[in-house]
Design a protein around this motif. Structure first.
Motif, PDB file in Angstrom:
ATOM      1  N   VAL A 101      18.895  11.215  71.715  1.00  0.00           N
ATOM      2  CA  VAL A 101      17.988  10.979  72.777  1.00  0.00           C
ATOM      3  C   VAL A 101      16.658  11.860  72.849  1.00  0.00           C
ATOM      4  N   ASN A 102      17.056  13.067  72.509  1.00  0.00           N
ATOM      5  CA  ASN A 102      15.807  14.110  72.192  1.00  0.00           C
ATOM      6  C   ASN A 102      14.884  13.632  71.236  1.00  0.00           C
ATOM      7  N   ALA A 103      15.519  13.308  70.237  1.00  0.00           N
ATOM      8  CA  ALA A 103      14.672  12.886  69.059  1.00  0.00           C
ATOM      9  C   ALA A 103      13.778  11.691  69.471  1.00  0.00           C
ATOM     10  N   MET A 104      14.359  10.695  69.874  1.00  0.00           N
ATOM     11  CA  MET A 104      13.747   9.395  70.420  1.00  0.00           C
ATOM     12  C   MET A 104      12.698   9.812  71.288  1.00  0.00           C
ATOM     13  N   ALA A 105      12.788  10.468  72.510  1.00  0.00           N
ATOM     14  CA  ALA A 105      11.963  10.775  73.229  1.00  0.00           C
ATOM     15  C   ALA A 105      10.523  11.516  72.446  1.00  0.00           C
ATOM     16  N   ALA A 106      10.717  12.406  71.704  1.00  0.00           N
ATOM     17  CA  ALA A 106       9.992  13.012  70.814  1.00  0.00           C
ATOM     18  C   ALA A 106       9.110  12.121  69.988  1.00  0.00           C
ATOM     19  N   LEU A 107       9.786  11.116  69.347  1.00  0.00           N
ATOM     20  CA  LEU A 107       9.152  10.310  68.644  1.00  0.00           C
ATOM     21  C   LEU A 107       8.057   9.511  69.522  1.00  0.00           C
ATOM     22  N   LEU A 108       8.458   8.908  70.743  1.00  0.00           N
ATOM     23  CA  LEU A 108       7.631   7.929  71.466  1.00  0.00           C
ATOM     24  C   LEU A 108       6.663   8.920  72.202  1.00  0.00           C
ATOM     25  N   ALA A 109       6.686  10.125  72.280  1.00  0.00           N
ATOM     26  CA  ALA A 109       5.874  11.080  73.232  1.00  0.00           C
ATOM     27  C   ALA A 109       4.657  11.434  71.970  1.00  0.00           C
ATOM     28  N   THR A 110       4.899  11.293  70.862  1.00  0.00           N
ATOM     29  CA  THR A 110       4.028  11.657  69.638  1.00  0.00           C
ATOM     30  C   THR A 110       3.423  10.363  69.266  1.00  0.00           C
ATOM     31  N   GLY A 111       3.651   9.244  69.375  1.00  0.00           N
ATOM     32  CA  GLY A 111       3.433   8.061  68.705  1.00  0.00           C
ATOM     33  C   GLY A 111       3.693   8.243  67.226  1.00  0.00           C
ATOM     34  N   GLY A 112       4.890   8.402  66.849  1.00  0.00           N
ATOM     35  CA  GLY A 112       5.497   8.782  65.568  1.00  0.00           C
ATOM     36  C   GLY A 112       5.773   7.339  64.835  1.00  0.00           C
ATOM     37  N   SER A 113       6.269   7.585  63.552  1.00  0.00           N
ATOM     38  CA  SER A 113       6.351   6.501  62.561  1.00  0.00           C
ATOM     39  C   SER A 113       7.509   5.583  63.175  1.00  0.00           C
ATOM     40  N   THR A 114       7.050   4.299  62.792  1.00  0.00           N
ATOM     41  CA  THR A 114       7.924   3.158  63.283  1.00  0.00           C
ATOM     42  C   THR A 114       9.317   3.227  62.332  1.00  0.00           C
ATOM     43  N   ASN A 115       9.047   3.941  61.136  1.00  0.00           N
ATOM     44  CA  ASN A 115      10.163   4.037  60.497  1.00  0.00           C
ATOM     45  C   ASN A 115      11.545   4.389  60.888  1.00  0.00           C
ATOM     46  N   HIS A 116      11.262   5.225  61.922  1.00  0.00           N
ATOM     47  CA  HIS A 116      12.588   6.057  62.727  1.00  0.00           C
ATOM     48  C   HIS A 116      13.216   4.820  63.496  1.00  0.00           C
ATOM     49  N   LEU A 117      12.801   3.610  63.961  1.00  0.00           N
ATOM     50  CA  LEU A 117      13.442   2.791  64.585  1.00  0.00           C
ATOM     51  C   LEU A 117      14.610   2.604  63.414  1.00  0.00           C
ATOM     52  N   ILE A 118      14.510   2.535  62.531  1.00  0.00           N
ATOM     53  CA  ILE A 118      15.419   2.121  61.378  1.00  0.00           C
ATOM     54  C   ILE A 118      16.274   3.569  60.923  1.00  0.00           C
ATOM     55  N   HIS A 119      15.462   4.704  60.748  1.00  0.00           N
ATOM     56  CA  HIS A 119      16.220   5.744  60.115  1.00  0.00           C
ATOM     57  C   HIS A 119      17.353   6.413  60.993  1.00  0.00           C
ATOM     58  N   TRP A 120      16.621   6.605  62.233  1.00  0.00           N
ATOM     59  CA  TRP A 120      17.234   7.205  63.320  1.00  0.00           C
ATOM     60  C   TRP A 120      18.675   6.420  63.902  1.00  0.00           C
ATOM     61  N   VAL A 121      18.825   5.237  63.812  1.00  0.00           N
ATOM     62  CA  VAL A 121      19.801   4.477  64.034  1.00  0.00           C
ATOM     63  C   VAL A 121      21.057   4.958  63.114  1.00  0.00           C
ATOM     64  N   ALA A 122      20.469   4.882  61.684  1.00  0.00           N
ATOM     65  CA  ALA A 122      21.543   5.432  60.556  1.00  0.00           C
ATOM     66  C   ALA A 122      21.842   6.608  60.921  1.00  0.00           C
ATOM     67  N   VAL A 123      21.027   7.606  61.156  1.00  0.00           N
ATOM     68  CA  VAL A 123      21.278   9.024  61.474  1.00  0.00           C
ATOM     69  C   VAL A 123      22.343   9.077  62.540  1.00  0.00           C
ATOM     70  N   ALA A 124      22.081   8.447  63.660  1.00  0.00           N
ATOM     71  CA  ALA A 124      23.093   8.412  64.750  1.00  0.00           C
ATOM     72  C   ALA A 124      24.391   7.833  64.503  1.00  0.00           C
ATOM     73  N   ARG A 125      24.599   6.825  63.610  1.00  0.00           N
ATOM     74  CA  ARG A 125      25.554   6.118  63.065  1.00  0.00           C
ATOM     75  C   ARG A 125      26.420   7.159  62.351  1.00  0.00           C
ATOM     76  N   SER A 126      25.838   8.039  61.473  1.00  0.00           N
ATOM     77  CA  SER A 126      26.477   9.054  60.697  1.00  0.00           C
ATOM     78  C   SER A 126      27.182   9.990  61.753  1.00  0.00           C
ATOM     79  N   ALA A 127      26.763  10.163  62.675  1.00  0.00           N
ATOM     80  CA  ALA A 127      27.483  11.246  63.692  1.00  0.00           C
ATOM     81  C   ALA A 127      28.263  10.442  64.691  1.00  0.00           C
ATOM     82  N   GLY A 128      28.729   9.167  64.320  1.00  0.00           N
ATOM     83  CA  GLY A 128      29.441   8.328  65.349  1.00  0.00           C
ATOM     84  C   GLY A 128      28.830   7.894  66.636  1.00  0.00           C
TER      85      GLY A 128
END
Length: 609
Positions: free
Chosen positions: A290-317
């Motif tokens: 959730v901290n990563a998601m908040a940082a992405l949103l607060a900085t207007g970061g890459s939309t790629n992370h709406l894909i990548h961080w779903v996969a990252v999270a899934r890797s941690a269960g």
């Protein structure tokens, strides 16, 4: 803490309870084993240390010194990764000084999306992430390490390394960045030349001169795309040594930060008296995600992370989806404007306060979890301090940031943000689910309604633009660009012509099941449309001339077609000749199995499940 942050975190925790519990149980089982060299047979040990200098063999086998594995994405194709060439030696020297040993466990592939944009190689880009994850697993499966250092920066490389490391969740890990290149011409000047070239007003020589002035040396590209968003998110997750994201590769501070990463890896390895092990699978939990998601949103970061961080999270269960991002976006303010979300580059962002400023503001506003375990301690607060100098003993000195921004045109406080929301919006309607990044889109363009023009390749769209066929209000639809169809390439080449059309006063938008990444800018773009067209998604029901509504205000993505007619329409299919082109050449045949088995974009485009 903000009630929405708590609510989203709890929802994720509840949704993930079984998966996360099973994951943590596997970590506990692996963590309870004997050290690698004691667990292995003598022949295995001999192979593992055969190439080490004799004194290192003695240290690691007889003296049982801590042993660090390095997974590197070094190559000199990527300007960002070229500095890694000398890192193994730097790391060995520091490890020896601290009484430890080091081996480069393996290398992972790392392709430059800037080289492959608009070319067939880009169709391998998304799948390179999971290839990197598998390569990381191959490197770490030697299973003799007490901790690992992961060397990577760019688009698919960091997510791939992180996914791979999380499948070794029992292993303490520290990520080691190398920093951005020095500033060249401004990103806005670069964009202007691209638009002039798209209109035929300047030639190739002028365009190449401009691009070479922008991309000119060692380090990460200086715009805030996926690569630099990666670094922001790793800071927010506490996986770097604090403040190391955006220090130039050739600054002496960078060398000191790399040395500090070695000491940090040893401190969290469980091999230092009085220091408990901090395996990466425990550090990356629901709060960290959730901290990563908040940082992405607060900085207007890459939309790629709406894909990548779903996969990252899934890797941690952990299970997250686009609704979680969208709900957080409604309460997380936009605190940074860095190109393409503004005119500044990441060096200006760093000078104005950088990740430390943003993290402090979010923590103080209750929009990040402070009580997380990081590689630096039992709190995220150390990441609000910035490295400033190297001490006489080679240690990194840090200081707290001023309360005020160093440049309010680049970064602001949570009390006076650029926008009250994060600028990412989930779009839903009869065309499926998609995301739109509106942080850089003018407010009068947050809703676009116009007849659509459909293409199945970006080349066909550019040909239509050059022929003057798009000189009107238009929704440009580029379909059959999803992960099943051709690996979901980024479609950056569409940005200049669409920006030209918008600049002429036409209302335009892009709708695609492909990606736009960190280059999503001032043109509204509904991207990652899911289900994708090749899988029979509703985007395949569209016909040229249908009126389409893209509305970030109401969260709508819809074809304004009579319901009965819409339901009765046949689903368009990809021309067999085009499908054949997507399947062959430049190694694309090797990725056919990944195209067949990949999950949807909202499920992280995962290929391993």
């Amino acid at each position: 803490m903000h009630s929405t942050l708590i609510h989203v975190t709890e929802r994720i925790r509840e949704r993930s309870a079984k998966l996360r519990g099973d994951y943590l149980a596997r970590i506990a089982k692996m963590s309870g084993r004997q050290r690698g060299f004691e667990r292995m047979g003598c022949a295995n040990v001999a192979h593992a240390v055969a190439a080490l200098p004799s004194n290192d063999k003695f240290r690691v086998v007889t003296e049982k010194a801590p042993h660090i594995g390095v997974v590197t994405s070094y190559n000199d194709m990527l300007s960002a990764h070229q500095p890694y060439e000398g890192y193994p030696e730097q790391i060995r020297i520091e490890a020896h000084r601290l009484g430890a040993t080091v081996q480069v466990a393996g290398g992972v592939p790392a392709m430059c999306d800037g080289v492959t944009q608009g070319l067939p190689g880009m169709e391998l880009s998304l799948f390179s992430r999971d290839t990197i994850a598998m390569s990381t697993a191959i490197a770490l499966t030697h299973d003799v390490f007490d901790a690992a250092l992961l060397l990577g920066i760019c688009d698919k490389i960091v997510p791939g390394l992180l996914i791979g490391a999380l499948h070794f969740g029992h292993l303490p890990c520290v990520f080691v960045p190398a920093g951005p290149m020095s500033s060249g011409i401004t990103n806005s000047d670069k964009a202007k030349v691209r638009e002039l070239y798209a209109q035929g007003k300047v030639g190739r020589d002028e365009l190449l001169k401009s691009e070479s002035a922008a991309y000119h040396g060692a380090g990460t590209c200086t715009f805030y795309g996926t690569a630099n968003s990666n670094q922001m998110l790793l800071e927010a997750m506490g996986l770097h040594v604090p403040g190391s994201a955006f220090v130039h590769p050739h600054d002496e501070l960078r060398t000191a930060l790399t040395r500090e990463a070695v000491g940090t890896a040893l401190n969290i390895s469980g091999r230092v008296q009085g220091q408990a092990a901090r395996p990466i699978g425990q550090l990356v939990d629901e709060r960290s995600i959730v901290n990563a998601m908040a940082a992405l949103l607060a900085t207007g970061g890459s939309t790629n992370h709406l894909i990548h961080w779903v996969a990252v999270a899934r890797s941690a269960g952990i299970l997250i989806d686009w609704s979680d991002f969208s709900e957080l976006s409604g309460v997380v303010p936009l605190l940074a404007r860095v190109y393409p979300n503004g005119s500044a580059d990441v060096n200006q962002f760093q000078a104005a306060g950088g990740p430390g400023f943003v993290i402090r503001e979010l923590l103080d506003a209750g929009l990040m979890h402070e009580d997380v375990i990081s590689v630096a301690g039992d709190s995220l607060r150390p990441y609000t301090f910035v490295p400033t100098a190297v001490g006489q003993g080679g240690e990194v000195k840090r200081q707290a940031l001023p309360a005020a921004s160093g440049d309010e045109g680049v970064v602001r406080t949570a009390a006076a943000p650029f926008s009250a929301t994060g600028g990412l919006q989930l779009l839903v309607g009869n065309l499926g689910r998609a995301v739109i990044k509106v942080s850089a889109v003018p407010e009068d363009r947050h809703t676009v309604e116009a007849p659509c023009r459909i293409f199945t390749t970006q080349d066909a769209m550019q040909d239509a633009f050059k022929a003057g066929e798009l000189e009107r209000d238009v929704i440009v639809v580029v379909r059959f660009q999803g992960p099943h169809a051709n690996g979901m390439p980024e479609l950056h080449k569409l940005t200049p012509p669409l920006a030209v059309l918008q600049g002429k006063g036409f209302k335009v938008a892009l709708v695609t099941d492909g990606r736009m990444s960190g280059a999503s800018g001032k043109v509204p773009a509904a991207i990652h449309v899911s289900p994708e067209a090749l899988a029979g998604g509703p985007l395949a029901r569209l016909r040229d001339g249908d009126v389409v509504r893209v509305c970030a205000v109401t969260g709508t993505l819809a074809a304004l077609v009579d319901e009965g007619e819409w339901a009765a329409r046949e689903v368009a299919t990809l021309d067999p000749a085009e499908a054949e082109v997507n399947a062959h050449g430049l190694g694309r045949e090797l990725f056919a199995g990944l195209r067949r088995n990949v999950l949807t974009a909202e499920e992280g485009a995962i290929t391993w499940l």
